[in-house]
Design a protein around this motif. Structure first.
Motif, short mmCIF file in Angstrom:
data_model
loop_
_atom_site.label_atom_id
_atom_site.label_comp_id
_atom_site.label_asym_id
_atom_site.label_seq_id
_atom_site.Cartn_x
_atom_site.Cartn_y
_atom_site.Cartn_z
N HIS A 7 0.80 -1.23 0.00
CA HIS A 7 0.00 0.00 0.00
C HIS A 7 0.83 1.28 0.00
O HIS A 7 0.29 2.35 -0.28
CB HIS A 7 -0.95 0.01 1.19
N LYS A 8 2.09 1.21 0.31
CA LYS A 8 2.90 2.42 0.38
C LYS A 8 4.10 2.38 -0.56
O LYS A 8 4.22 3.19 -1.47
CB LYS A 8 3.36 2.69 1.81
N ILE A 9 5.00 1.44 -0.33
CA ILE A 9 6.27 1.43 -1.07
C ILE A 9 6.06 1.14 -2.54
O ILE A 9 6.58 1.86 -3.40
CB ILE A 9 7.26 0.45 -0.42
N ASP A 10 5.29 0.09 -2.87
CA ASP A 10 5.07 -0.25 -4.28
C ASP A 10 4.45 0.92 -5.04
O ASP A 10 4.85 1.22 -6.17
CB ASP A 10 4.17 -1.48 -4.41
N LEU A 11 3.48 1.59 -4.43
CA LEU A 11 2.81 2.72 -5.08
C LEU A 11 3.77 3.88 -5.31
O LEU A 11 3.77 4.50 -6.38
CB LEU A 11 1.62 3.19 -4.24
N GLN A 12 4.61 4.16 -4.33
CA GLN A 12 5.55 5.28 -4.47
C GLN A 12 6.64 4.98 -5.49
O GLN A 12 7.05 5.87 -6.25
CB GLN A 12 6.16 5.62 -3.11
N LEU A 13 7.10 3.74 -5.54
CA LEU A 13 8.10 3.38 -6.55
C LEU A 13 7.52 3.51 -7.96
O LEU A 13 8.16 4.03 -8.86
CB LEU A 13 8.62 1.96 -6.32
N ARG A 14 6.28 3.05 -8.13
CA ARG A 14 5.63 3.16 -9.43
C ARG A 14 5.41 4.62 -9.82
O ARG A 14 5.64 5.01 -10.96
CB ARG A 14 4.30 2.40 -9.40
N ALA A 15 4.98 5.44 -8.85
CA ALA A 15 4.77 6.87 -9.10
C ALA A 15 6.06 7.57 -9.49
O ALA A 15 6.05 8.53 -10.26
CB ALA A 15 4.15 7.53 -7.88
N ALA A 16 7.19 7.08 -8.98
CA ALA A 16 8.49 7.65 -9.31
C ALA A 16 9.02 7.13 -10.65
O ALA A 16 10.07 7.57 -11.10
CB ALA A 16 9.49 7.35 -8.19
N GLY A 17 8.30 6.20 -11.26
CA GLY A 17 8.69 5.72 -12.58
C GLY A 17 9.38 4.37 -12.59
O GLY A 17 9.67 3.84 -13.66
N TRP A 18 9.64 3.79 -11.44
CA TRP A 18 10.33 2.50 -11.39
C TRP A 18 9.41 1.40 -11.90
O TRP A 18 8.29 1.25 -11.44
CB TRP A 18 10.81 2.18 -9.98
N GLY A 19 9.88 0.68 -12.92
CA GLY A 19 9.08 -0.37 -13.53
C GLY A 19 8.15 0.15 -14.60
O GLY A 19 7.51 -0.62 -15.30
N VAL A 20 8.09 1.48 -14.74
CA VAL A 20 7.23 2.11 -15.74
C VAL A 20 8.09 2.67 -16.87
O VAL A 20 7.80 2.47 -18.05
CB VAL A 20 6.39 3.24 -15.10
N VAL A 21 9.15 3.36 -16.51
CA VAL A 21 10.07 3.94 -17.48
C VAL A 21 10.85 2.81 -18.16
O VAL A 21 11.29 1.87 -17.50
CB VAL A 21 11.05 4.92 -16.79
N ASP A 22 11.01 2.92 -19.47
CA ASP A 22 11.72 1.90 -20.22
C ASP A 22 13.15 1.73 -19.69
O ASP A 22 13.87 2.70 -19.49
CB ASP A 22 11.77 2.30 -21.71
N GLY A 23 13.53 0.49 -19.43
CA GLY A 23 14.87 0.21 -18.93
C GLY A 23 14.96 0.13 -17.42
O GLY A 23 15.99 -0.22 -16.87
N SER A 24 13.88 0.48 -16.72
CA SER A 24 13.91 0.43 -15.25
C SER A 24 13.03 -0.71 -14.76
O SER A 24 11.99 -1.00 -15.35
CB SER A 24 13.42 1.74 -14.64
N TYR A 25 13.48 -1.36 -13.72
CA TYR A 25 12.62 -2.34 -13.08
C TYR A 25 13.02 -2.53 -11.63
O TYR A 25 14.08 -2.09 -11.19
CB TYR A 25 12.58 -3.66 -13.85
N VAL A 26 12.12 -3.16 -10.90
CA VAL A 26 12.29 -3.40 -9.47
C VAL A 26 12.26 -4.90 -9.25
O VAL A 26 11.37 -5.58 -9.76
CB VAL A 26 11.16 -2.72 -8.66
N THR A 27 13.23 -5.40 -8.53
CA THR A 27 13.19 -6.80 -8.15
C THR A 27 13.01 -6.87 -6.64
O THR A 27 13.48 -6.00 -5.91
CB THR A 27 14.45 -7.54 -8.62
N THR A 28 12.28 -7.86 -6.17
CA THR A 28 12.02 -8.00 -4.74
C THR A 28 12.69 -9.26 -4.21
O THR A 28 12.96 -10.20 -4.97
CB THR A 28 10.51 -8.05 -4.45
N GLU A 29 12.92 -9.26 -2.91
CA GLU A 29 13.55 -10.40 -2.22
C GLU A 29 14.84 -10.83 -2.92
O GLU A 29 15.08 -12.00 -3.16
CB GLU A 29 12.56 -11.58 -2.14
N TYR A 30 15.67 -9.87 -3.22
CA TYR A 30 16.93 -10.10 -3.92
C TYR A 30 17.96 -10.67 -2.94
O TYR A 30 18.24 -10.07 -1.91
CB TYR A 30 17.44 -8.80 -4.53
N ARG A 31 18.50 -11.82 -3.24
CA ARG A 31 19.45 -12.47 -2.33
C ARG A 31 20.82 -11.81 -2.43
O ARG A 31 21.43 -11.75 -3.49
CB ARG A 31 19.56 -13.95 -2.65
N LEU A 32 21.30 -11.31 -1.30
CA LEU A 32 22.61 -10.65 -1.23
C LEU A 32 23.73 -11.61 -0.88
O LEU A 32 24.85 -11.45 -1.33
CB LEU A 32 22.57 -9.51 -0.21
#
Length: 66
Positions: free
Chosen positions: A9-34
């Motif tokens: 309800h908060k982080i995903d919406l703000q990332l999308r509003a900022a263009g992450w995963g929307v702008v060509d060449g950008s994406y967000v991955t979750t639960e990334y193993r470090l």
């Protein structure tokens, strides 16, 4: 509100509003193993994971913890 609700309800919406995963060449991955984690006779460490990694044109730019 738990971490899952905060992410949805908060982080995903703000990332999308900022263009992450929307702008060509950008994406967000979750639960990334470090790390892989470590197993020994006395201790079993779990792998460390980042909640979000922001990637633009295949370059990891930021880690976001929820």
């Amino acid at each position: 509100m738990n971490e899952s609700d905060t992410r949805l309800h908060k982080i995903d919406l703000q990332l999308r509003a900022a263009g992450w995963g929307v702008v060509d060449g950008s994406y967000v991955t979750t639960e990334y193993r470090l790390t892989r984690g470590k197993v020994s006779k006395t201790v079993k460490n779990k792998p460390k994971k980042a909640d979000y990694v922001l990637i633009y044109r295949n370059v990891k730019l930021a880690i976001v913890e929820a």
